[in-house]
Design a protein around this motif. Structure first.
Motif: not given
Length: 106
Positions: A1-27
């Motif tokens: 049995m290979s390692f890849e056959t044990l990977l039984n779930e599919e997930v989505v990786i969400l990446e965080r992006h930081d921005t600054v709004n007009e008030l200077g707050e990090r969003v």
């Protein structure tokens, strides 16, 4: 049995992006990244007790192939659940990654 056959779930990786709004707050904005196969398992009581400060409120562990692009700043979406990535560890042979997860508030 290979390692890849044990990977039984599919997930989505969400990446965080930081921005600054007009008030200077990090969003923070989350953008959908790639889908990856993984194996998701609950953290055992022994793992939670071994390093209580390091894995505070962590409740899952996921295994990915080492080619998966994932960092501590990312989130994982699995079905209708969101998880914050607490830690990412690559094994010594660079075969796979172990990711510690904490349920995120939506």
């Amino acid at each position: 049995m290979s390692f890849e056959t044990l990977l039984n779930e599919e997930v989505v990786i969400l990446e965080r992006h930081d921005t600054v709004n007009e008030l200077g707050e990090r969003v923070y904005a989350w953008t959908s990244g790639s889908s990856f196969k993984c194996r998701l398992v609950p953290l055992s009581v022994e793992e939670r007790l071994a390093l209580p400060g390091e894995y505070r409120d962590a409740n899952y562990k996921a295994y990915f192939l080492s080619s998966a692009s994932i960092t501590e700043a990312d989130r994982i979406k699995w079905n209708d659940s969101l998880f914050n990535v607490v830690a990412v560890y690559t094994d010594s042979s660079h075969h796979h990654k172990t990711v510690i997860l904490r349920e995120a508030e939506s």
